[in-house]
Design a protein around this motif. Structure first.
Motif, short mmCIF file in Angstrom:
data_model
loop_
_atom_site.label_atom_id
_atom_site.label_comp_id
_atom_site.label_asym_id
_atom_site.label_seq_id
_atom_site.Cartn_x
_atom_site.Cartn_y
_atom_site.Cartn_z
N GLY A 111 7.03 6.50 -2.48
CA GLY A 111 7.63 6.89 -1.39
C GLY A 111 8.35 5.50 -0.91
O GLY A 111 7.93 4.49 -1.20
N THR A 112 9.49 5.87 -0.22
CA THR A 112 10.14 4.75 0.59
C THR A 112 9.98 4.65 2.20
O THR A 112 9.56 5.42 2.67
N HIS A 113 10.19 3.27 2.50
CA HIS A 113 10.21 3.07 3.96
C HIS A 113 11.43 2.18 4.18
O HIS A 113 11.57 1.11 3.74
N GLY A 114 12.59 2.77 4.92
CA GLY A 114 13.60 1.93 5.20
C GLY A 114 14.60 2.73 5.99
O GLY A 114 14.04 4.10 6.42
N THR A 115 15.94 2.21 6.23
CA THR A 115 16.79 3.16 6.90
C THR A 115 18.13 3.09 6.14
O THR A 115 18.36 1.99 5.21
N ILE A 116 19.19 3.89 6.42
CA ILE A 116 20.14 3.79 5.63
C ILE A 116 21.17 4.83 6.67
O ILE A 116 20.76 5.87 7.28
N ALA A 117 22.45 4.28 7.01
CA ALA A 117 23.27 4.92 7.81
C ALA A 117 22.74 5.25 9.10
O ALA A 117 23.01 6.61 9.53
N GLY A 118 21.82 4.63 9.67
CA GLY A 118 21.31 4.89 11.06
C GLY A 118 20.33 5.76 11.06
O GLY A 118 19.56 6.07 12.06
N THR A 155 10.08 -6.91 -1.58
CA THR A 155 8.93 -7.44 -2.67
C THR A 155 7.52 -7.43 -2.26
O THR A 155 6.54 -7.47 -2.87
N GLU A 156 7.37 -7.01 -0.72
CA GLU A 156 6.00 -6.82 -0.47
C GLU A 156 6.01 -5.36 0.50
O GLU A 156 6.94 -4.96 1.29
N GLY A 157 4.97 -4.63 0.13
CA GLY A 157 4.82 -3.17 0.87
C GLY A 157 3.49 -3.00 0.78
O GLY A 157 2.63 -3.36 0.14
N SER A 158 2.95 -2.07 1.78
CA SER A 158 1.89 -1.30 2.10
C SER A 158 1.97 0.24 2.30
O SER A 158 2.88 0.81 2.10
N TRP A 159 0.54 0.69 2.31
CA TRP A 159 0.66 2.05 2.81
C TRP A 159 -0.08 2.12 3.98
O TRP A 159 -1.00 1.42 4.22
N ASP A 213 6.69 -1.04 5.25
CA ASP A 213 7.07 -2.26 5.16
C ASP A 213 6.83 -2.81 6.52
O ASP A 213 7.39 -2.39 7.52
N SER A 214 5.95 -3.84 6.78
CA SER A 214 5.51 -4.63 7.79
C SER A 214 6.14 -5.62 8.17
O SER A 214 5.96 -5.97 9.29
N ASP A 215 7.45 -5.98 7.48
CA ASP A 215 8.18 -7.47 8.16
C ASP A 215 9.20 -6.98 9.17
O ASP A 215 9.82 -7.69 9.67
N VAL A 224 11.37 -0.60 1.36
CA VAL A 224 10.31 -1.01 0.26
C VAL A 224 10.01 0.52 -0.34
O VAL A 224 10.38 1.55 0.46
N TYR A 225 9.77 0.42 -1.50
CA TYR A 225 9.14 1.75 -2.39
C TYR A 225 8.10 1.33 -3.07
O TYR A 225 7.92 0.57 -3.91
N MET A 226 7.09 2.25 -2.52
CA MET A 226 5.63 2.00 -2.84
C MET A 226 5.32 3.02 -3.93
O MET A 226 5.61 4.41 -3.50
N GLY A 227 4.20 2.91 -4.57
CA GLY A 227 3.64 3.73 -5.53
C GLY A 227 2.07 4.01 -4.88
O GLY A 227 1.62 2.87 -4.62
N ILE A 228 1.56 5.17 -5.33
CA ILE A 228 0.19 5.30 -4.88
C ILE A 228 -0.60 6.25 -5.91
O ILE A 228 0.16 7.06 -6.45
N ASP A 229 -1.66 5.69 -6.25
CA ASP A 229 -2.33 6.71 -7.46
C ASP A 229 -3.90 6.42 -7.24
O ASP A 229 -4.30 5.71 -6.83
N SER A 230 -4.71 7.45 -8.12
CA SER A 230 -5.96 6.97 -8.45
C SER A 230 -6.85 7.21 -6.78
O SER A 230 -7.56 5.96 -6.78
#
Length: 259
Positions: A111-118, A155-159, A213-215, A224-230
Motif C-alpha cells: 500500500g502507498t502513502h502519498g499525494t498526487i494532483a492534490g 527509502t523509509e516507511g512504516s505502518w 511515511d513519517s517524514d 512511500v510504498y510499503m509491504g506487509i505479511d505474516s
C-alpha cells in the motif's frame, strides 16, 4: 489482578504423615496452586494471516477488507486512494515496481502513502477479530518491507496500526536496500518484524493497517510504498504479577526435580 499470598508451614500434619518426602512435597503443592491461579487465555488468530491470494491490483486477500478513505483515522481523500494491492514475484506490475518476494507464502499486501494532483492516498487493510477480554493488553507481530514503486520512492516507511480506530502504534521505519526497479526484489526483498500492543475495549475489534511515511513529505515520488505479511497470533500480555507467579511455579517444579 488480586494479589496472591502463599504461606508455607513445613510441619503441618498432612506433611508429617504423607508418604511423600517432606522436602519435595511443598514445591509440588505450590506449583499446582500457582498453575490454577494463573489465568488461561486462548490466542486469537487473523483469518488468512499469511495474506495469500491471487496477485492483483486494487484488491485484497480473502478475509480482509480495505480501510475506507472516509475512516476518521485515514488520510486518504478519495475512494481511489484506499485500494491496496496483492503482490508477488511476478507483479501485478513489474514495470512499475509493483512486485516482490513475500516474507512467507507466495503473496503479500502493498500500500502507498502519498499525494498526487492534490489528492492524498493512504492504502491498507483491516479485519474484525473476536475473542478479546475487555481491559486485557494484547500484542502481535507482523513483517514489513519498504517495496518502493516508480511513483513512490521514499527509502523509509512504516505502518500505522489502529484498534477500533484508535492508534495502537506506528512501527519503526524500515529502510529500503533495493531500488524500486531492482529485479532482486523478486528474491531478496528485505522484511523486518515489528510488534504492536493495544488494550482491548470490546470483545470484537477491528484492527486496521495503513501505510505511513513519517517524514512529512509525501508529494509524488517522495511518498512511500510499503509491504506487509505474516501476521502472528494475537496473544495476551501477562501482568507483571502473573509473570512472577509463573517464574515461582517454574522454579518450584525444577526444585522438585532436583530433589
Amino acid at each position: 489482578m488480586a494479589q496472591l499470598h502463599f504461606v508455607f508451614h513445613p510441619d503441618i500434619s498432612y506433611m508429617k504423615h504423607s508418604s511423600f518426602p517432606r522436602r519435595g512435597l511443598g514445591p509440588v503443592i505450590v506449583a499446582a496452586s500457582l498453575a490454577t491461579a494463573l489465568p488461561a487465555f486462548s490466542a486469537i488468530v487473523f483469518v488468512n494471516s499469511d495474506l495469500e491470494d491471487s496477485i492483483a491490483s486494487a484488491t485484497l486477500p480473502a478475509g480482509w477488507e480495505i480501510v475506507p478513505f472516509d475512516a476518521p483515522f485515514s488520510e486518504a481523500t478519495t475512494t481511489a486512494g484506499d485500494d491496496a494491492d496483492v503482490l508477488g514475484t511476478t507483479g501485478p506490475n513489474v514495470a512499475s515496481g509493483v512486485f516482490g518476494a513475500a516474507h512467507s507464502g507466495s503473496s503479500f499486501v502493498g500500500g502507498t502513502h502519498g499525494t498526487i494532483a492534490g489528492v492524498t492516498l493512504q492504502e491498507g487493510l483491516q479485519q474484525t477479530v473476536s475473542g478479546f477480554t475487555v481491559g486485557q493488553d494484547y500484542s502481535f507481530s507482523f513483517f514489513q518491507a519498504n517495496v518502493g514503486i516508480t511513483s513512490r520512492r521514499d527509502t523509509e516507511g512504516s505502518w500505522r496500526v489502529f484498534a477500533d480506530g484508535v492508534l495502537a502504534g506506528t512501527t519503526i521505519p524500515t529502510t529500503a536496500t533495493l531500488a524500486w526497479d531492482d529485479p532482486d526484489k523478486a528474491t531478496d526483498l528485505i522484511w523486518e518484524e515489528r510488534t504492536v500492543s493495544f488494550t482491548a475495549t470490546a470483545e470484537s475489534m477491528t484492527l486496521s493497517f495503513l501505510a505511513y511515511d513519517s517524514d512529512g513529505d509525501i508529494a509524488g515520488q517522495n511518498g512511500v510504498y510499503m509491504g506487509i505479511d505474516s501476521l502472528s497470533e494475537i496473544t495476551p500480555v501477562p501482568e507483571p504479577s502473573a509473570v512472577v507467579l509463573s517464574f515461582i511455579a517454574g522454579a518450584a517444579f525444577l526444585r522438585r526435580r532436583r530433589n
